[in-house]
Design a protein around this motif. Structure first.
Motif, PDB file in Angstrom:
ATOM      1  N   LEU A   1     -76.634 -40.010  38.270  1.00  9.34           N
ATOM      2  CA  LEU A   1     -77.826 -40.422  39.024  1.00  9.34           C
ATOM      3  C   LEU A   1     -78.585 -39.240  39.617  1.00  9.34           C
ATOM      4  N   TYR A   2     -77.878 -38.118  39.859  1.00  9.04           N
ATOM      5  CA  TYR A   2     -78.534 -36.954  40.462  1.00  9.04           C
ATOM      6  C   TYR A   2     -79.114 -36.011  39.409  1.00  9.04           C
ATOM      7  N   CYS A   3     -78.770 -36.231  38.159  1.00  4.55           N
ATOM      8  CA  CYS A   3     -79.086 -35.254  37.122  1.00  4.55           C
ATOM      9  C   CYS A   3     -80.169 -35.748  36.182  1.00  4.55           C
TER      10      CYS A   3
ATOM     11  N   THR B   1     -73.420 -24.349  29.027  1.00  2.00           N
ATOM     12  CA  THR B   1     -73.574 -25.581  29.779  1.00  2.00           C
ATOM     13  C   THR B   1     -74.438 -26.536  28.964  1.00  2.00           C
ATOM     14  N   GLY B   2     -75.029 -27.538  29.615  1.00  6.60           N
ATOM     15  CA  GLY B   2     -75.847 -28.481  28.860  1.00  6.60           C
ATOM     16  C   GLY B   2     -76.672 -29.325  29.813  1.00  6.60           C
ATOM     17  N   GLY B   3     -76.958 -30.491  29.405  1.00  4.22           N
ATOM     18  CA  GLY B   3     -76.289 -31.496  28.596  1.00  4.22           C
ATOM     19  C   GLY B   3     -74.771 -31.315  28.648  1.00  4.22           C
ATOM     20  N   GLU B   4     -74.126 -31.965  27.755  1.00  6.06           N
ATOM     21  CA  GLU B   4     -72.679 -31.794  27.677  1.00  6.06           C
ATOM     22  C   GLU B   4     -72.360 -30.901  26.485  1.00  6.06           C
ATOM     23  N   PRO B   5     -71.885 -29.662  26.748  1.00  5.96           N
ATOM     24  CA  PRO B   5     -71.688 -28.727  25.638  1.00  5.96           C
ATOM     25  C   PRO B   5     -70.737 -29.244  24.566  1.00  5.96           C
TER      26      PRO B   5
ATOM     27  N   ILE C   1     -67.571 -22.029  30.923  1.00  5.51           N
ATOM     28  CA  ILE C   1     -68.097 -23.314  30.427  1.00  5.51           C
ATOM     29  C   ILE C   1     -68.184 -24.283  31.593  1.00  5.51           C
ATOM     30  N   THR C   2     -69.253 -25.060  31.635  1.00 12.25           N
ATOM     31  CA  THR C   2     -69.339 -26.173  32.586  1.00 12.25           C
ATOM     32  C   THR C   2     -69.398 -27.460  31.771  1.00 12.25           C
ATOM     33  N   THR C   3     -68.515 -28.386  32.097  1.00 14.52           N
ATOM     34  CA  THR C   3     -68.397 -29.607  31.294  1.00 14.52           C
ATOM     35  C   THR C   3     -68.154 -30.818  32.189  1.00 14.52           C
ATOM     36  N   ASN C   4     -68.468 -32.000  31.667  1.00 14.26           N
ATOM     37  CA  ASN C   4     -68.126 -33.207  32.438  1.00 14.26           C
ATOM     38  C   ASN C   4     -66.676 -33.628  32.187  1.00 14.26           C
TER      39      ASN C   4
ATOM     40  N   ILE D   1     -65.263 -28.165  35.761  1.00 11.21           N
ATOM     41  CA  ILE D   1     -65.352 -29.578  35.373  1.00 11.21           C
ATOM     42  C   ILE D   1     -66.038 -30.349  36.505  1.00 11.21           C
ATOM     43  N   SER D   2     -67.040 -31.123  36.153  1.00  9.73           N
ATOM     44  CA  SER D   2     -67.775 -31.885  37.164  1.00  9.73           C
ATOM     45  C   SER D   2     -67.070 -33.216  37.413  1.00  9.73           C
ATOM     46  N   LEU D   3     -66.831 -33.512  38.676  1.00 11.43           N
ATOM     47  CA  LEU D   3     -66.175 -34.779  39.029  1.00 11.43           C
ATOM     48  C   LEU D   3     -66.599 -35.116  40.461  1.00 11.43           C
TER      49      LEU D   3
ATOM     50  N   VAL E   1     -68.355 -30.818  42.561  1.00  9.50           N
ATOM     51  CA  VAL E   1     -68.684 -32.135  43.124  1.00  9.50           C
ATOM     52  C   VAL E   1     -70.101 -32.059  43.677  1.00  9.50           C
ATOM     53  N   VAL E   2     -71.001 -32.881  43.194  1.00 14.23           N
ATOM     54  CA  VAL E   2     -72.318 -32.916  43.848  1.00 14.23           C
ATOM     55  C   VAL E   2     -72.142 -33.712  45.145  1.00 14.23           C
ATOM     56  N   ALA E   3     -72.510 -33.076  46.267  1.00 14.99           N
ATOM     57  CA  ALA E   3     -72.293 -33.674  47.586  1.00 14.99           C
ATOM     58  C   ALA E   3     -73.355 -34.738  47.835  1.00 14.99           C
TER      59      ALA E   3
ATOM     60  N   PHE F   1     -76.830 -31.345  46.832  1.00 20.41           N
ATOM     61  CA  PHE F   1     -77.727 -32.092  45.946  1.00 20.41           C
ATOM     62  C   PHE F   1     -79.091 -31.396  45.972  1.00 20.41           C
ATOM     63  N   MET F   2     -79.560 -31.006  44.778  1.00 19.13           N
ATOM     64  CA  MET F   2     -80.846 -30.296  44.703  1.00 19.13           C
ATOM     65  C   MET F   2     -81.933 -31.224  44.179  1.00 19.13           C
ATOM     66  N   PRO F   3     -83.138 -31.087  44.703  1.00 15.89           N
ATOM     67  CA  PRO F   3     -84.232 -31.984  44.292  1.00 15.89           C
ATOM     68  C   PRO F   3     -84.868 -31.528  42.976  1.00 15.89           C
TER      69      PRO F   3
ATOM     70  N   ALA G   1     -85.364 -31.950  33.965  1.00  8.74           N
ATOM     71  CA  ALA G   1     -84.142 -32.453  34.588  1.00  8.74           C
ATOM     72  C   ALA G   1     -83.028 -31.426  34.415  1.00  8.74           C
ATOM     73  N   MET G   2     -82.000 -31.538  35.257  1.00 13.89           N
ATOM     74  CA  MET G   2     -80.852 -30.630  35.198  1.00 13.89           C
ATOM     75  C   MET G   2     -80.202 -30.659  33.823  1.00 13.89           C
ATOM     76  N   THR G   3     -80.219 -31.823  33.217  1.00 13.14           N
ATOM     77  CA  THR G   3     -79.544 -31.942  31.919  1.00 13.14           C
ATOM     78  C   THR G   3     -80.230 -31.081  30.862  1.00 13.14           C
TER      79      THR G   3
HETATM   80  N1  SAM Z   1     -72.463 -31.795  31.406  1.00 10.52           N
HETATM   81  C1  SAM Z   1     -71.932 -30.689  32.111  1.00 10.52           C
HETATM   82  C2  SAM Z   1     -71.375 -31.121  33.451  1.00 10.52           C
HETATM   83  O1  SAM Z   1     -71.449 -32.305  33.762  1.00 10.52           O
HETATM   84  O2  SAM Z   1     -70.842 -30.279  34.150  1.00 10.52           O
HETATM   85  C3  SAM Z   1     -72.864 -29.496  32.279  1.00 10.52           C
HETATM   86  C4  SAM Z   1     -74.277 -29.750  32.662  1.00 10.52           C
HETATM   87  S1  SAM Z   1     -74.543 -30.233  34.332  1.00 10.52           S
HETATM   88  C5  SAM Z   1     -76.300 -30.293  34.371  1.00 10.52           C
HETATM   89  C6  SAM Z   1     -74.154 -28.771  35.222  1.00 10.52           C
HETATM   90  C7  SAM Z   1     -73.872 -28.941  36.698  1.00 10.52           C
HETATM   91  O3  SAM Z   1     -75.065 -29.272  37.359  1.00 10.52           O
HETATM   92  C8  SAM Z   1     -72.864 -30.013  37.027  1.00 10.52           C
HETATM   93  O4  SAM Z   1     -71.844 -29.493  37.830  1.00 10.52           O
HETATM   94  C9  SAM Z   1     -73.691 -31.030  37.779  1.00 10.52           C
HETATM   95  O5  SAM Z   1     -72.911 -31.722  38.693  1.00 10.52           O
HETATM   96  C10 SAM Z   1     -74.749 -30.156  38.422  1.00 10.52           C
HETATM   97  N2  SAM Z   1     -75.961 -30.870  38.823  1.00 10.52           N
HETATM   98  C11 SAM Z   1     -76.747 -31.633  38.060  1.00 10.52           C
HETATM   99  N3  SAM Z   1     -77.804 -32.123  38.767  1.00 10.52           N
HETATM  100  C12 SAM Z   1     -77.673 -31.632  40.021  1.00 10.52           C
HETATM  101  C13 SAM Z   1     -78.449 -31.753  41.218  1.00 10.52           C
HETATM  102  N4  SAM Z   1     -79.565 -32.473  41.259  1.00 10.52           N
HETATM  103  N5  SAM Z   1     -78.011 -31.098  42.312  1.00 10.52           N
HETATM  104  C14 SAM Z   1     -76.882 -30.350  42.280  1.00 10.52           C
HETATM  105  N6  SAM Z   1     -76.126 -30.197  41.183  1.00 10.52           N
HETATM  106  C15 SAM Z   1     -76.503 -30.829  40.068  1.00 10.52           C
END
Ligand code: SAM
Length: 330
Positions: free
Chosen positions: A26-28, A66-70, A94-97, A118-120, A158-160, A188-190, A324-326
């Protein structure tokens, strides 16, 4: 060497492997309808390889994929292995979900990967589905367990999110302590068109640290390396794990920014908060192109690199840039 007028030196490249992702956080990527980039617009692995070659010449020492999901892109692990074989001393991250890790950890180890971010954002299965749109909490946990069992270093991002995961702070502290991992809360970034960011769901880093200190004594860690990143880390008493905060909104680190980002469609971005892009792809795809042309583009972009916090301060809406971040890669 890429040193700008503020004395900042670029030594870190974040490269987005794909804009595709199997989650809808939802934040990405808040929009329900999402159009992915056509495949031909995405850099090929050959083009990404050349980009890293040139970035190395320009002084880059650390590359984050990173990505998207690499891991959603076919051929990602062989690409990693090739990069590692050519540049064994490159700090490759690497950053991954984490949803696609289980069953691939051995292959990853063989490709030279020793550490994963790892994002969680929650430790609850139902909430995971609410945040990401997919019931994949078990897959992520299995991926984390497999990495730890294989002796890999794991950092959890962890996105706060106030009102969403702030109630889970004690569980995250236990998680860090029990598993011996770093748990880093990112403000959380806008970012991005139609961002869901608001004052109500924004949870500032200083409040997070204060809330953790009510649970356990913390000991701040001073990171020595130039490329150690903007996270402020704290050791938790009684365990090997650490808690950290990345205060991208409340306490910017623009003066020490050492990054370039390249999107999966080959656009160089010098600042997370700016939509200004430089077209690396069209140079890479010109059959007559030279390394020098790419180096000149990097140098020009770097000279124009803004102080992003000013863009954040001046924004009129709840978003600071359109992509978007993705697409950008975080
Ligand atoms: N799919 C991968 C993942 O989930 O980690 C890599 C891509 S994701 C865009 C990279 C990082 O950006 C993740 O840790 C994610 O939680 C963070 N992220 C995405 N949108 C964000 C936001 N609006 N504010 C802060 N962090 C954000």
């Amino acid at each position: 060497m890429l040193i700008d007028s503020h004395g900042r030196k670029v030594s870190y490249l974040r490269l987005s492997i794909t804009d595709r992702c199997n989650l809808r956080c939802l934040y990405c990527r808040p929009q329900s309808e999402w159009v992915f980039l056509p495949h031909e617009q995405i850099l090929t692995f050959e083009e990404m390889f050349e980009l890293v070659d040139v970035a190395k010449i320009a002084g880059v020492e650390k590359v984050r994929l990173t990505g998207g999901e690499p891991f959603a892109r076919k051929g990602f692990i062989p690409f990693l292995a090739r990069l590692h074989a050519k540049y064994p001393s490159l700090d490759l991250r690497i950053t991954t979900n984490g949803t696609m890790l289980a069953g691939r950890v051995q292959e990853l180890r063989e490709a030279g990967v020793a550490c994963l971010n790892i994002s969680l954002d929650t430790l609850q299965r139902a909430k995971f589905e609410e945040i990401t749109g997919v019931d994949a909490y078990g897959l992520v946990r299995a991926g984390i367990d497999a990495c730890l069992a294989a002796g890999m270093r794991v950092k959890i991002n962890v996105v706060a999110l106030k009102g969403i995961n702030d109630d889970e702070l004690p569980e995250f502290v236990d998680f860090a302590r029990d598993l011996g991992v770093d748990v880093r809360f990112i403000e959380f970034m806008p970012i991005g068109y139609q961002s869901r960011w608001s004052r109500d769901n924004y949870w500032p880093a200083k409040d997070i640290v204060a809330a953790v200190e009510e649970l356990v004594p913390l000991d701040e860690v001073r990171e020595a390396s130039r490329n150690s990143g903007p996270a402020k880390m704290y050791r938790i008493a009684g365990g090997s794990g650490r808690i950290g905060v990345i205060s991208a909104v409340s306490n910017h680190f623009c003066e020490s920014c050492n990054r370039f980002r390249v999107t999966s469609d080959g656009k160089l971005r010098t600042c997370l908060f700016s939509d200004k892009e430089y077209d690396v792809r069209s140079i890479l795809r010109d059959p007559q192109h030279s390394t020098q042309e790419l180096l000149e583009l990097f140098a020009r972009a770097n000279q124009e690199k803004p102080m992003g916090y000013r863009l954040l301060q001046d924004r009129q809406t709840n978003q600071v840039c359109d992509r978007a971040m993705t697409a950008i890669g975080g």
